[in-house]
Design an enzyme around this catalytic site. Sequence first.
Site, mmCIF file in Angstrom:
data_model
loop_
_atom_site.group_PDB
_atom_site.id
_atom_site.type_symbol
_atom_site.label_atom_id
_atom_site.label_comp_id
_atom_site.label_asym_id
_atom_site.label_seq_id
_atom_site.Cartn_x
_atom_site.Cartn_y
_atom_site.Cartn_z
ATOM 1 N N HIS A 164 36.726 5.666 16.320
ATOM 2 C CA HIS A 164 36.589 6.413 15.065
ATOM 3 C C HIS A 164 36.011 5.538 13.944
ATOM 4 O O HIS A 164 36.681 4.644 13.429
ATOM 5 C CB HIS A 164 37.968 6.948 14.654
ATOM 6 C CG HIS A 164 37.938 7.832 13.457
ATOM 7 N ND1 HIS A 164 37.609 9.171 13.512
ATOM 8 C CD2 HIS A 164 38.175 7.575 12.142
ATOM 9 C CE1 HIS A 164 37.670 9.699 12.312
ATOM 10 N NE2 HIS A 164 38.003 8.739 11.451
ATOM 11 N N HIS A 182 33.071 5.835 10.403
ATOM 12 C CA HIS A 182 32.113 6.610 9.597
ATOM 13 C C HIS A 182 31.043 5.640 9.125
ATOM 14 O O HIS A 182 31.230 4.951 8.115
ATOM 15 C CB HIS A 182 32.790 7.213 8.359
ATOM 16 C CG HIS A 182 33.980 8.073 8.636
ATOM 17 N ND1 HIS A 182 33.934 9.439 8.584
ATOM 18 C CD2 HIS A 182 35.270 7.758 8.957
ATOM 19 C CE1 HIS A 182 35.147 9.939 8.850
ATOM 20 N NE2 HIS A 182 35.970 8.921 9.086
ATOM 21 N N GLU A 202 30.325 16.464 12.656
ATOM 22 C CA GLU A 202 31.512 16.926 11.928
ATOM 23 C C GLU A 202 31.308 18.292 11.271
ATOM 24 O O GLU A 202 30.282 18.546 10.645
ATOM 25 C CB GLU A 202 31.885 15.903 10.853
ATOM 26 C CG GLU A 202 33.205 16.214 10.185
ATOM 27 C CD GLU A 202 33.632 15.114 9.235
ATOM 28 O OE1 GLU A 202 34.665 14.491 9.481
ATOM 29 O OE2 GLU A 202 32.914 14.872 8.245
ATOM 30 N N SER A 208 36.031 24.695 3.780
ATOM 31 C CA SER A 208 37.187 25.594 3.796
ATOM 32 C C SER A 208 36.878 26.917 3.106
ATOM 33 O O SER A 208 37.591 27.901 3.298
ATOM 34 C CB SER A 208 38.369 24.918 3.094
ATOM 35 O OG SER A 208 38.027 24.646 1.751
ATOM 36 N N HIS A 225 36.705 18.198 10.383
ATOM 37 C CA HIS A 225 37.064 17.248 9.327
ATOM 38 C C HIS A 225 38.577 17.134 9.167
ATOM 39 O O HIS A 225 39.121 16.037 9.252
ATOM 40 C CB HIS A 225 36.392 17.601 7.990
ATOM 41 C CG HIS A 225 36.770 16.648 6.910
ATOM 42 N ND1 HIS A 225 37.767 16.914 6.007
ATOM 43 C CD2 HIS A 225 36.336 15.399 6.616
ATOM 44 C CE1 HIS A 225 37.908 15.876 5.185
ATOM 45 N NE2 HIS A 225 37.053 14.942 5.541
ATOM 46 N N HIS A 228 40.652 14.673 12.053
ATOM 47 C CA HIS A 228 41.662 14.042 11.201
ATOM 48 C C HIS A 228 42.853 15.009 11.136
ATOM 49 O O HIS A 228 42.666 16.224 11.076
ATOM 50 C CB HIS A 228 41.143 13.844 9.777
ATOM 51 C CG HIS A 228 39.998 12.890 9.645
ATOM 52 N ND1 HIS A 228 38.735 13.279 9.291
ATOM 53 C CD2 HIS A 228 39.933 11.552 9.803
ATOM 54 C CE1 HIS A 228 37.936 12.222 9.226
ATOM 55 N NE2 HIS A 228 38.636 11.156 9.544
ATOM 56 N N GLU A 250 47.112 12.982 7.701
ATOM 57 C CA GLU A 250 46.868 11.595 7.301
ATOM 58 C C GLU A 250 47.807 11.181 6.166
ATOM 59 O O GLU A 250 48.358 10.097 6.185
ATOM 60 C CB GLU A 250 45.388 11.478 6.865
ATOM 61 C CG GLU A 250 44.998 10.100 6.351
ATOM 62 C CD GLU A 250 43.500 9.994 6.087
ATOM 63 O OE1 GLU A 250 42.802 11.036 6.133
ATOM 64 O OE2 GLU A 250 43.025 8.865 5.854
ATOM 65 N N ASP A 280 38.205 3.271 11.538
ATOM 66 C CA ASP A 280 37.792 4.193 10.480
ATOM 67 C C ASP A 280 36.531 3.588 9.842
ATOM 68 O O ASP A 280 35.956 2.641 10.381
ATOM 69 C CB ASP A 280 38.924 4.404 9.448
ATOM 70 C CG ASP A 280 38.942 5.840 8.913
ATOM 71 O OD1 ASP A 280 37.896 6.518 9.007
ATOM 72 O OD2 ASP A 280 39.971 6.275 8.385
HETATM 73 C C1 BEZ Z 1 36.085 21.554 1.823
HETATM 74 O O1 BEZ Z 1 36.827 22.503 1.785
HETATM 75 O O2 BEZ Z 1 34.897 21.657 2.091
HETATM 76 C C2 BEZ Z 1 36.656 20.194 1.503
HETATM 77 C C3 BEZ Z 1 37.986 20.072 1.136
HETATM 78 C C4 BEZ Z 1 38.521 18.836 0.869
HETATM 79 C C5 BEZ Z 1 37.731 17.694 0.967
HETATM 80 C C6 BEZ Z 1 36.412 17.830 1.342
HETATM 81 C C7 BEZ Z 1 35.866 19.075 1.616
HETATM 82 FE FE FE2 Z 2 38.108 8.961 9.329
#
Ligand code: BEZ
Ligand code: FE2
Length: 406
Positions: free
Chosen positions: A62, A64, A142, A146, A180, A207, A210, A309
Amino acid sequence: MKILNPTYIYINGKFQENLAVAFNEKIEAIDSLEKLQKRYPNATIEETEENAVLYPGFINTHVHLEFSANKTTLQYGSFMPWLDSVIENREELVGECSNDLMMQECQNMMRSGITTFGAISSFGAELEVCRETPQKVIFFNELIGSNASTADMLYNDFLERLDESKKYSNNGIIPAIAIHSPYSVHPIVLKRAINVAKTEKLPLSSHFLESQAEREWLEDDSGEFLTFFQKFFNSSKSVTKIDEFLESFDEVPTHFVHVVQANREELQYLANKGHSIAHCPRSNRLLGCGRLPIETLIELNIPFTTATDGLSSNNSLSILDELRAGLMLHHLGSLEELASLLISSITSKPAEIFSLNSGKIEIGKDADFALVTLPAKPSSLESIALQTILHTQEVSNVWISGNREI
Ligand code: BEZ
Ligand code: FE2
């Protein structure tokens, strides 16, 4: 044919003496040097020094790469101030992250013995570097988003990136999917992506739990994430719950990253469904997330890997630095056993989790090796894992599919 004849070889979780390995692209034979030389009289013997230890190439599950430009910009100590600082500085950091910089970090990983890594890619910008680096790369495209109104668009973009990575599946790239997190991916597209992983048998990672803030938000829409979602997404309600999110993965064994804030019941659920965990000790410490109770993972038989990470939450991508952090963080139990477990968490464990033909010194496996030279003779065979972790800043040599890269 090449032959390596180090002082010690790590086979089946133990250190053995008086053995050599013959290999081309794959491991062909493991036997005494005399027998191998008789069998392969034209083989070249690769030089090793006294107290050399041959390991399978290390695997970092893992990372980035897109955050490779961060050194002192991001705010450490607590998760939400860190996330705020990522959002504030993301464009600048990603802008500064050239292919040259990412390639340098791949080289830095290789100097710590990493021959395979799992790259989390949010835009696909790392693909060129991942294709060109000598290491094998599990390329985790990725999925994020939301918000229901943009989720479809983001999902289509994710599918395009996934398709692009599939074009290079014969060039050291293993196309894969990353979710994500529970709080940042809408459940509808989450289920679609998991279904793609299931039907196409692609590695899957996410993830998960965390931070304490993530737990509070998923459990009762409260805590520091409430302010964050109100500010950036005009939303006061989490898109999912812990159980609902976990159940979505029931049919696809997944590599969950961090999992520091999971309770015993949730860990038991992961165990029951055949999931595994990526443990990132330095990232967890720097973001104030707490300690993953690896003793509970051992008790419940949950396989785990140790991973760096990204440089957004770490000061190096050296897997040896990471193991040293793990060694110091987990103060319970036997030190030598912990060291052995940490070595297995970057070799055989990730190979088993992702069905890689590496991570073990065994006939038929890819000839991916990390050769470590200890500064002096170890006091016992059982102490070699510990002494390796304590004393190795850089490995002496690396082979990938039989080619010497360092
Ligand atoms: C999103 O909903 O796209 C989002 C939420 C938290 C951190 C990053 C992206
Ligand atoms: Fe990560």
